[in-house]
Write a protein that holds these residues in place. Structure first.
Motif, PDB file in Angstrom:
ATOM      1  N   ALA A   1       0.838  -1.201   0.000  1.00  0.00           N
ATOM      2  CA  ALA A   1       0.000   0.000   0.000  1.00  0.00           C
ATOM      3  C   ALA A   1       0.873   1.251   0.000  1.00  0.00           C
ATOM      4  CB  ALA A   1      -0.925  -0.002   1.206  1.00  0.00           C
TER       5      ALA A   1
ATOM      6  N   VAL B   1       2.243   1.776  -3.573  1.00  0.00           N
ATOM      7  CA  VAL B   1       1.232   2.349  -4.459  1.00  0.00           C
ATOM      8  C   VAL B   1       1.004   3.820  -4.120  1.00  0.00           C
ATOM      9  CG1 VAL B   1      -1.195   2.246  -5.159  1.00  0.00           C
ATOM     10  CG2 VAL B   1       0.116   0.122  -4.883  1.00  0.00           C
ATOM     11  N   ALA B   2       0.914   4.123  -2.835  1.00  0.00           N
ATOM     12  CA  ALA B   2       0.643   5.490  -2.408  1.00  0.00           C
ATOM     13  C   ALA B   2       1.806   6.433  -2.686  1.00  0.00           C
ATOM     14  CB  ALA B   2       0.299   5.512  -0.918  1.00  0.00           C
TER      15      ALA B   2
ATOM     16  N   ALA C   1      -4.184   1.300  -0.094  1.00  0.00           N
ATOM     17  CA  ALA C   1      -3.467   2.503  -0.531  1.00  0.00           C
ATOM     18  C   ALA C   1      -4.401   3.704  -0.554  1.00  0.00           C
ATOM     19  CB  ALA C   1      -2.853   2.276  -1.912  1.00  0.00           C
TER      20      ALA C   1
ATOM     21  N   ARG D   1      -4.892   4.957   2.880  1.00  0.00           N
ATOM     22  CA  ARG D   1      -3.694   5.666   3.340  1.00  0.00           C
ATOM     23  C   ARG D   1      -3.627   7.069   2.751  1.00  0.00           C
ATOM     24  NH1 ARG D   1       1.915   2.613   4.306  1.00  0.00           N
ATOM     25  NH2 ARG D   1       0.340   1.225   5.165  1.00  0.00           N
ATOM     26  N   ARG D   2      -3.986   7.178   1.473  1.00  0.00           N
ATOM     27  CA  ARG D   2      -3.999   8.508   0.851  1.00  0.00           C
ATOM     28  C   ARG D   2      -5.051   9.410   1.505  1.00  0.00           C
ATOM     29  NH1 ARG D   2      -3.102   6.055  -4.627  1.00  0.00           N
ATOM     30  NH2 ARG D   2      -1.053   6.731  -5.330  1.00  0.00           N
TER      31      ARG D   2
END
Length: 301
Positions: free
Chosen positions: A241, A244-245, A286, A289-290
């Protein structure tokens, strides 16, 4: 509140290496993927070769399956640059890739001569413009170019780009098992995260797989893991994640997750569906998280 852009999702050839591209397209479509990667040149002498040169029966069948399924070929592979004159090989690959609509050709570097490697890739990039294909250099944990920093520096000098594979990203530990001569100033494993963010503009594709935190102790074990013993995205210890982030929202993601054992257990379509589910779980994590504003400083847990 910001909203993430759903990326295109792909199924890499290595995930089902023994499945010919026409069949891989059908499996990818049934599993819900948007594109595949196609291996237009075998990497080892024991691999099944796929003749995808323009006009070949398999190339015609592949194009027909693309039309029928709506799944595309985004990237082609694989060329290991060893310092010899390989221009004829990459021109044939680019011819095949252009006919399939691919936009990138993945390469890795076994050539220890950095200046020669830059020259080779610059020539590849120049040739690629005529085919609409950009060389993408992959940092491989058991090859001379093993870190994001090394790959990005070479890419910027030569005019190519880099592809990030989460296995090799996590397996880089600050020294090179090929020659055991240190990391060439790339700063060690922790600096990989800073380098990933700093060079995000060079990355057209992120290849996803998972694995245990324990790093194989030898080059031979790294090779075996890379080619046949990876884990489903989201089911191992890698912080996928965060990877990706750390990259642009909407960047295409490709499941590159070979597992001889799991393919035998689940079958080709079952394995592809398992990988699609894993990639979707990583995307969800992800996105969370964003949304929580944790992009800055993202890194290994």
């Amino acid at each position: 509140m910001s909203r993430t852009t759903r990326p295109l999702l792909g199924l890499a050839q290595l995930s089902l290496l023994d499945t010919a591209p026409p069949e891989l397209l059908g499996i990818a479509a049934e599993a819900g993927f948007d594109f595949i990667g196609a291996r237009v040149r075998p990497v080892t002498a024991t691999e099944r070769p796929y003749d995808l040169q323009p006009g070949s029966p398999m190339a015609r069948e592949t194009v027909a399956r693309m039309r029928d399924t709506g799944v595309t070929v985004r990237d082609i592979e694989f060329l290991l640059l060893d310092g010899s004159d390989q221009r004829e090989a990459w021109l044939r690959m680019m011819e095949a890739g252009q006919a399939l609509g691919a936009s990138s050709l993945t390469v890795a570097a076994a050539d220890p001569d950095g200046s020669r490697l830059v020259h080779t890739l610059a020539r590849m990039a120049e040739d690629g413009r005529g085919f609409g294909i950009v060389p993408t250099l992959e940092a491989i944990s058991y090859q001379p170019v093993a870190s994001i920093a090394q790959a990005a520096d070479i890419a910027r000098q030569s005019g190519c780009r880099i592809v990030v594979d989460t296995l090799h990203f996590n397996r880089f530990n600050g020294f090179n098992l090929v020659n055991d001569q240190g990391d060439g100033g790339s700063g060690g494993a922790g600096a990989q995260w800073d380098q990933l963010r700093a060079n995000a503009d060079l990355v057209p594709l992120l290849q996803l797989c998972d694995g245990p935190s324990r790093r194989p102790s030898s080059r031979e074990e790294l090779v075996v893991e890379s080619r046949s013993e990876r884990e489903v995205p989201g089911e191992g210890d890698f912080d996928l994640a965060a990877a990706v982030a750390a990259l642009p929202d909407g960047l295409p993601l490709s499941a590159e997750t070979p597992s001889d054992r799991r393919v035998a257990e689940l079958g080709e379509l079952g394995w592809a569906r398992r990988l699609k589910s894993g990639v979707e779980s990583v995307l969800a994590a992800a996105g969370t998280r964003r949304e929580a504003g944790h992009l800055q400083g993202a890194g290994p847990r």
